[in-house]
Write an enzyme that holds these catalytic residues in place. Structure first.
Site, mmCIF file in Angstrom:
data_model
loop_
_atom_site.group_PDB
_atom_site.id
_atom_site.type_symbol
_atom_site.label_atom_id
_atom_site.label_comp_id
_atom_site.label_asym_id
_atom_site.label_seq_id
_atom_site.Cartn_x
_atom_site.Cartn_y
_atom_site.Cartn_z
ATOM 1 N N HIS A 20 0.828 -1.210 0.000
ATOM 2 C CA HIS A 20 0.000 0.000 0.000
ATOM 3 C C HIS A 20 0.863 1.261 0.000
ATOM 4 O O HIS A 20 0.515 2.265 -0.614
ATOM 5 C CB HIS A 20 -0.916 0.015 1.229
ATOM 6 C CG HIS A 20 -1.893 -1.128 1.253
ATOM 7 N ND1 HIS A 20 -3.264 -0.952 1.287
ATOM 8 C CD2 HIS A 20 -1.704 -2.474 1.218
ATOM 9 C CE1 HIS A 20 -3.863 -2.130 1.306
ATOM 10 N NE2 HIS A 20 -2.939 -3.072 1.264
ATOM 11 N N ASP A 124 -6.340 5.283 2.542
ATOM 12 C CA ASP A 124 -6.512 3.894 2.162
ATOM 13 C C ASP A 124 -7.909 3.378 2.526
ATOM 14 O O ASP A 124 -8.497 3.796 3.520
ATOM 15 C CB ASP A 124 -5.473 3.050 2.890
ATOM 16 C CG ASP A 124 -5.280 1.715 2.233
ATOM 17 O OD1 ASP A 124 -4.339 1.599 1.438
ATOM 18 O OD2 ASP A 124 -6.085 0.802 2.501
ATOM 19 N N SER A 372 0.963 -6.593 -7.765
ATOM 20 C CA SER A 372 1.780 -7.494 -8.583
ATOM 21 C C SER A 372 1.143 -7.769 -9.938
ATOM 22 O O SER A 372 1.833 -7.829 -10.960
ATOM 23 C CB SER A 372 1.978 -8.827 -7.864
ATOM 24 O OG SER A 372 2.737 -8.643 -6.703
ATOM 25 N N GLN A 392 -8.164 -11.247 -4.252
ATOM 26 C CA GLN A 392 -7.253 -11.898 -5.196
ATOM 27 C C GLN A 392 -7.993 -12.909 -6.081
ATOM 28 O O GLN A 392 -7.614 -13.136 -7.229
ATOM 29 C CB GLN A 392 -6.123 -12.596 -4.429
ATOM 30 C CG GLN A 392 -5.222 -11.603 -3.708
ATOM 31 C CD GLN A 392 -4.386 -12.254 -2.614
ATOM 32 O OE1 GLN A 392 -4.396 -13.468 -2.444
ATOM 33 N NE2 GLN A 392 -3.659 -11.436 -1.866
#
Ligand code: NAG
Ligand code: NAG
Ligand code: NAG
Ligand code: NAG
Ligand code: NAG
Length: 482
Positions: A20, A124, A372, A392
């Site tokens: 983050h 965030d 990623s 994910q």
């Protein structure tokens, strides 16, 4: 403030985890290149490395990036002293304590708002309280999302319609209602924070709060680019009526090797050593394996991965989390000796962008963390997807079914971390599909096109560039009307 060019000041508050903090530093650099001042809020231990990262790129920028620190209440939350970053939490059992500690940051954060009076807070998604904190002072709060539009949309559709309740077994598939693209899932693919709503654990509550605060926030900046998932960017804005700016890939603001290599943490392997090793390999012949910086795998799973890599016959670079894997007892006997020259095991932190961009790298085994995933897209590397937690699983669907630039490790889904481990043949099969043959070629071509589009998106007049300008313009006019 009645000038035509108010001195815009943005306060950025990333969650305290590397995945983050890194994109937040990139975002601050972007603001700096547009002449906008920004302040990154963090804790003392995280600050030094952020300042190093900023220092490295100072010469590219005109406006200052400041750092403000607030104390992190380790002891109060039952965390070891000096544990100010999610990546340094010694055991996964302490993750909740860590989240609790971050909720205690509210008070010092509000004091900082009072002192700094910025024009906007970009906080965030995990800081659900930041929406109310900012509105106390009449400041708009924007959510920074470490994920993509696809997963934001999928998660909202799943939450609204709960199609997983309509099937009788974990392996029956269902369509995600309303979501474009006829995305099929099974209950095992759905993140626990959605399926386990009733069983409200503290973590599930935390995610619910985050979602609710997001709906009330001014808007969302997303580290993605329009061309990658235009259908879902439009869907998110139009169907959910939210303001959203796709401004990524923000990592592409890092121009030179030094900046790319030293992404906040010093890498544990000399970047040149690693690249020199890659230089000896043929194009597209090496698999890069990394499951990100947060999750550690059980030893039995690590051993299976080692065996799959060996039997697949592919060359590889494998990044293993450092702290609990210092010894190598989890490796099959003599593994490193057998693999000498064929495989490089890195313990700790690797210069990921430089590895992905190297022409020798032909595939990436990834946990599908968005950070990623996007880096792989930007580098034009097809993926073998092995999601572990949370969104994910949605990112995997985007990669494998929507974009068709990767293949999943077909295995006991949803229990891919704990419990049964994924056997050798599942990974080996996926590796071969992505590295060898016609299908591999097609995926490679597709992802190369996307990599090109990613670069164009952040260049002058590209979609992310223009979205970022639009965001700044909107913040300027908001600040004038206040
Ligand atoms: C995010 O990006 C960095 C730098 O490119 C990479 O090394 C790291 O593994 C990523 N972090 C996560 C949590 O995925
Ligand atoms: C659940 O199943 C019923 C019957 O097949 C169907 O009418 C309904 O639309 C389904 N609901 C969802 C959310 O998929
Ligand atoms: C609720 O959570 C507990 C503990 O994590 C778990 O054992 C149980 O199976 C869960 N129940 C449901 C209905 O998911
Ligand atoms: C970007 O767009 C502006 C306005 O249309 C134009 O003046 C400028 O030359 C463009 N820049 C590039 C690099 O295309
Ligand atoms: C990016 C960064 O600054 N990381 C540091 C954050 O704080 C932890 C301590 O909890 C350090 O170990 C990290 O290096």
């Amino acid at each position: 403030m009645n000038t035509s060019n108010p001195n815009l000041h943005i306060l950025l508050f990333p969650f305290l985890a590397h995945g983050h903090i890194i994109p937040t530093i990139d975002m601050a650099k972007l603001f700096a290149t547009r002449g906008v001042k920004s302040t990154i809020v963090t804790t003392p231990l995280n600050a030094s490395l952020i300042s190093k990262a900023i220092e490295k790129s100072k010469r590219h920028h005109h406006k200052v990036i400041q750092i403000q620190t607030i104390e992190f209440p380790c002891e109060e939350a039952g965390l070891p002293k000096g544990c100010e970053n999610m990546d340094s939490v010694p055991s996964q059992d302490l993750f909740l304590a860590f989240f609790h500690a971050t909720s205690l940051l509210r008070k010092p954060f509000e004091e900082l708002l009072l002192e700094q009076h910025p024009h906007c807070v970009i906080a965030d998604a995990f800081y659900s309280w930041a929406t109310d904190s900012a509105s106390k002072f009449g400041i708009p709060r924007i959510v920074f999302h470490g994920t993509c539009f696809f997963s934001l949309c999928a998660s909202d559709c799943m939450g609204l319609y709960e199609p997983h309740k309509n099937v009788s077994s974990d392996s029956d598939s269902f369509l995600v209602p309303r979501l474009p693209g006829e995305i099929k899932m099974t209950r095992k693919d759905v993140p626990a924070f959605i399926t386990n709503k009733e069983n409200s654990t503290e973590f599930v509550k935390l995610l619910e709060d985050a979602k609710e605060a997001q709906a009330r926030s001014y808007g969302v900046v997303v580290n993605s680019f329009y061309e990658l998932e235009n259908v879902y960017a439009d869907f998110y804005k139009n169907e959910f009526g939210r303001k959203a700016w796709p401004i990524g890939p923000v990592s592409l603001c890092n121009k030179d090797t030094g900046e790319k290599a030293n992404r906040a943490k010093e890498t544990t392997i000399d970047e040149f050593e690693c690249l020199k090793w890659l230089d000896t390999k043929k194009p597209n012949s090496v698999v890069y394996v990394s499951f990100g910086s947060l999750i550690s795998m059980p030893d039995s799973q690590l051993r299976e991965i080692a065996l799959s890599l060996e039997t697949s016959g592919q060359h590889f670079i494998w990044l293993v989390k450092k702290n609990e894997k210092d010894g190598a007892e989890w490796l099959p006997e003599g593994f490193e000796k057998i693999m000498e020259g064929k495989g490089l095991i890195i313990r700790g932190w690797a210069p990921q962008i430089l590895i992905l961009e190297h022409q020798a790298v032909g595939a990436f085994v990834t946990h599908c963390g968005w950070n990623s995933t996007l880096e792989a897209v930007a580098a034009g590397v097809p993926m073998i997807t092995w999601p572990i937690v949370a969104e994910q699983f949605f990112n995997e669907k985007l990669v494998t079914e929507v974009l068709e630039i990767g293949v999943p490790v077909e295995a006991v889904k949803g229990v891919r971390l704990e419990g049964e481990c994924v056997g050798c043949d599942a990974l080996e099969k996926a590796l071969k599909r992505v590295m060898i043959g016609e299908e591999a070629e097609e995926m490679r071509n597709k992802v190369k096109v996307l990599a090109q589009l990613a670069k164009q998106a952040v260049e002058e007049n590209g979609s992310s560039y223009l979205a970022f300008n639009a965001l700044i313009q909107e913040l300027v006019s908001l600040s004038l009307s206040r």
